[in-house]
Design an enzyme around this catalytic site. Sequence first.
Site, PDB file in Angstrom:
ATOM      1  N   GLY B 219       0.837  -1.206   0.000  1.00  0.00           N
ATOM      2  CA  GLY B 219       0.000   0.000   0.000  1.00  0.00           C
ATOM      3  C   GLY B 219       0.868   1.252   0.000  1.00  0.00           C
ATOM      4  N   GLY B 447       1.214  -6.455   4.002  1.00  0.00           N
ATOM      5  CA  GLY B 447       2.534  -7.078   3.895  1.00  0.00           C
ATOM      6  C   GLY B 447       3.386  -6.669   5.082  1.00  0.00           C
ATOM      7  CB  THR B 448       2.611  -4.233   7.725  1.00  0.00           C
ATOM      8  OG1 THR B 448       1.277  -4.750   7.919  1.00  0.00           O
ATOM      9  CG2 THR B 448       2.545  -3.062   6.778  1.00  0.00           C
ATOM     10  CB  ILE B 605      10.370  -5.267  19.231  1.00  0.00           C
ATOM     11  CG1 ILE B 605      11.156  -3.964  19.034  1.00  0.00           C
ATOM     12  CG2 ILE B 605      10.339  -6.091  17.951  1.00  0.00           C
ATOM     13  CD1 ILE B 605      10.530  -2.962  18.087  1.00  0.00           C
ATOM     14  CD  GLN B 614       6.484  -3.010   8.889  1.00  0.00           C
ATOM     15  OE1 GLN B 614       5.983  -2.035   9.423  1.00  0.00           O
ATOM     16  NE2 GLN B 614       6.184  -3.359   7.671  1.00  0.00           N
ATOM     17  N   GLY B 680       6.617   1.153  11.311  1.00  0.00           N
ATOM     18  CA  GLY B 680       6.553   1.048   9.851  1.00  0.00           C
ATOM     19  C   GLY B 680       7.328   2.124   9.126  1.00  0.00           C
ATOM     20  CD  GLU B 681       4.113   5.827   7.627  1.00  0.00           C
ATOM     21  OE1 GLU B 681       3.737   6.630   6.771  1.00  0.00           O
ATOM     22  OE2 GLU B 681       3.426   5.552   8.626  1.00  0.00           O
TER      23      GLU B 681
END
Lengths: 325, 714
Positions: B219, B447-448, B605, B614, B680-681
């Site tokens: 995405g 897919g994360t 985590i 990631q 993620g980012e």
Amino acid sequence: MRAFDYATASTVDDALKLARPGSAFLAGGTTLVDLMKLDVLTPDRVIDVNSLPLKGIRLHAGGLRIGALERMSDVAAHPVVRAVHPMISKALLLSASGQLRNMASIGGNLMQRTRCDYFRDVTSACNKRRPGSGCPALTGVNRGHAILGTSDSCVATHASDVAVAFVALGAQVVLRGKDGGRTVALEDFYLLPGSTPDRENVLGPGELIAEVVVPVLPWARHSTYLKIRDRQSYEFALTSVAAAVDVKRGVVQDVRLAAGGVGTKPWRLRAVEEALKGGVAVERTFADAAESAVDGARPLAHNAFKTSLLKRSIVRALLDAAGVR
Amino acid sequence: MIGQPVDRVDGRIKVTGAAPYAADTKIPGVAYGYLITSTIGKGSVTAMDTDAALASPGVLAVYTPFNPLKLFAYVQEQNDERFPPLQDREVRFFGQAIGFVVAETWEQARDAAGLVTATYQQQPPVTEFPGRTVRKFEEVEEVVGTQDLGDITFTASYTTPFQHHCAMEPHATVATWNGDHLTVYTVSQGALLVQRRLSETLGIDPAKIHVLSPHVGGGFGGKWGNWAQVPLACAAARALGRPVKAVLTREQVFAMAGHRPMTKQTLTMTCTADGKLTSIVNDGVTSRGLGGNWSESVANWTLTTYASPNIRVTKMIVPLNLGAATVMRAPGEANGSFALESAMDELAGQLGIDPVEMRLRNYATLVPNTGKPWSSKHLDECYRIGAEEFGWAKRPKKVRATVDGDWLVGTGMATATYGAGRGQASVKVRLHPDGTASVSGTAADLGTGQYTVFAILAADELGLPVSRVRPELGDSTSPAAANAGGSTSTGTNGPAVQLAAKAVQTELITLAVTNPRSPFHGKDPASVVYRDGSVSSGGVTMSFGTLLTTCDVGGVEAVGTSPRLVDPEHGYRSFGAHFCEVRVHRLTGEPRVTRWLSVCDAGTIVNAKAARSQIQGAVVMGIGQALLEATEVDHATGRFANANLASYLVPVHADIPKIDVRFLDRPDPLVSGLGAKGIGELGIVGVAGAIANAVHHATGVRVRDLPITLDKLL
């Protein structure tokens, strides 16, 4: 993609008989089918030539003969090719991806169309695709375009890597047509765009490539194919240089050089070759000789760097091929 | 179990092709839709000739602005399309949907679409800075202190190009109606985002819209929004009384399904001679595509990264004739960090201060723009561990000091930070008689690794092996969990999974003591214990599967709702530090990343393996941002000129070195009981800056315009 007839041929004569204006030969399909999906090519008949007896890789007195239907990956891996002309193998392995190399034929590779994004977009004008409609690349996005052999009608590069190696080595193509066969130097097979960029080569209607013949040059084992691009795989060349050099006692005896990614066809660098012969094989000599590579270059807004990059690529390729540090 | 490396629970079905993606949906009688798009960049459609298309074999309908499917205006300003397709004749960008052909087969629909001709009234599109219609100082945020500004002033401008998400899976939607109930199989970063948008534009109760998006093939922000194929497939299916499937072509995805906007940041910084910042001004300019609403707050990263008594950021918006600009891979922060991290390196170089030391001297122990404390921050430890592991101390101070053969070698580093927080989420856990548990919420896995996070947290709480937990995502009928965006999925959904898994144990015990068939019937619930999948009391132990079977009950379930975190007293962010080595060829100038280390402080985590993936994936995207990715516009037409995956370059394997990732794994004490801040980012932020800094160290050339391609280094 438009509807089309599909025909198969098992002999060259059959294939030539099936050919007519508006038909296309299908080998690996990695260019043709792509461009049909984009509506760039709209053949009304597709003639599958995969069963034609145009295979085989043989070493003859006349040279290394490669059948037009040999797949890129088979040619790249062939022990004779690797032994006689490793440059060919290297150029092939730096092309496309493993999947595409397994499909694409050598004849088809030589016939592949430019990657100009205006050519590939049917909403854009393009003199190659629609003669007389104009060339938006002249003033548009042209970082990847040619600086050599261009015209006011077209600045698209020729996309093949192996054709650059073939042109450096003085390869010939054997053509078959309804009136028989003929042999043409690959360098002359391709046409400059001039005012007719839609005519890319000397193939007549219904003619096809049967074979490639590469002269054997024993010293040309000292060769390289250097491909410069933004990412390290699966991209067309910004510049590429096929170089073979014969150095004895530190002096250049003979040399073959051609460049890709910079010309509207695979670009033999004869002036550079001449300047190198008899010179001492050091970086300075190579750099001085490379200056003439860009004689007559016509850079555009985004690709002016290619004049410098081409010269630098020549130096790097010669250093590699000559084993000079 | 939390924090262990766990294989993806959806890994096998994905690599074997068994995972159903939207375009795989097979419904009997489905018809195929194909979009017709504008071939001008600005103007209006004055006429469309659809006769030939309508007469073409298999064609069921051709919808155009002259014969539209009714779609109501969008109510909410989301970061996707501003206008539902085909409702007016204005062309705002090249590649805008101006028609929709539906036919028996996809090939027939595509063929017919090629027969439609449009007549336009054309105007020149505006597709580059400076547009004439710049709106100045749309937003200003500033902090003003009283301190002297010091002697040193540095100023420079940094630019970033348009970019595209390039998810492997193209945007696909399959819509089918049963009476007035709609079922939609579609690509989405949140099933509820689709439901809400469709409710607005189709004018129906959201309760009658069932959205299924169980697997998403990437995405990166590009599937947060709903693009033209979604409402068109649904409305056409309603009009035709047949299921309709529509998939965008790659070129259509480029044109209409969102892009990262172009930006320019001009940074002016002052500091004392020992490198303490006294002011930072970042004047940001960002484009907004006229097909959408959204623009990027590119300068705002400067507000929260380094301590400075004076900070001012501004944002100018340049509207352009392009499709919607939208969120992409750390929107604002990926671009914002490139400028500030480059500038910090430049300033450090000017002062002769080591880049790590420069950052430590300006370490923000409080949130720079609010003065509030952080929930937790261990960035200094990231710098320290990173520098040590990377061998930073051996780095030559001078640029262009290391040569290895024909390659100039340099190293660089940068800070990463990304917003953290916790939204509201509800998740359901159900225990089944076969001894398995299912855990469901509307969340998305792009897919994360979100499926695996659900499985791990439920398994941990229930004392079951992960293999006995079945996560179910991407279904709008599940409890409302977080959409996949802003790196908040795990931080938001994780606590809800834990609550639901606790609550279901209470439900199970209630069943155990109240059901007459239960061996625990009549016992005091306080005497009954749930542990590792079994219920025990008074020496009797029974697994929940056996208990449910014994009681002849089909299952017990509970929903856990974790509320939104409201804490005006603290700042919440994840942190990290990147260190990298870059090689540049002395003759031909190609920059190649050859070594990478990221050290991350992202709280707890949950899955060490997926978390590492990631960060690695984000670094890969950052390498793309730094060295390769740029969408070029043909300004004459407004068309994205390289709208295909051969000409728009994303990294290939050969471009990526081994990426070493370390996590501090320190739970954040305030974000939630779980302590996970989201990762993620975070991994992409700072990557382009670190690479630009390493390129400068290798070559002495400072590139301030992304991507850093070889032509800028010759």
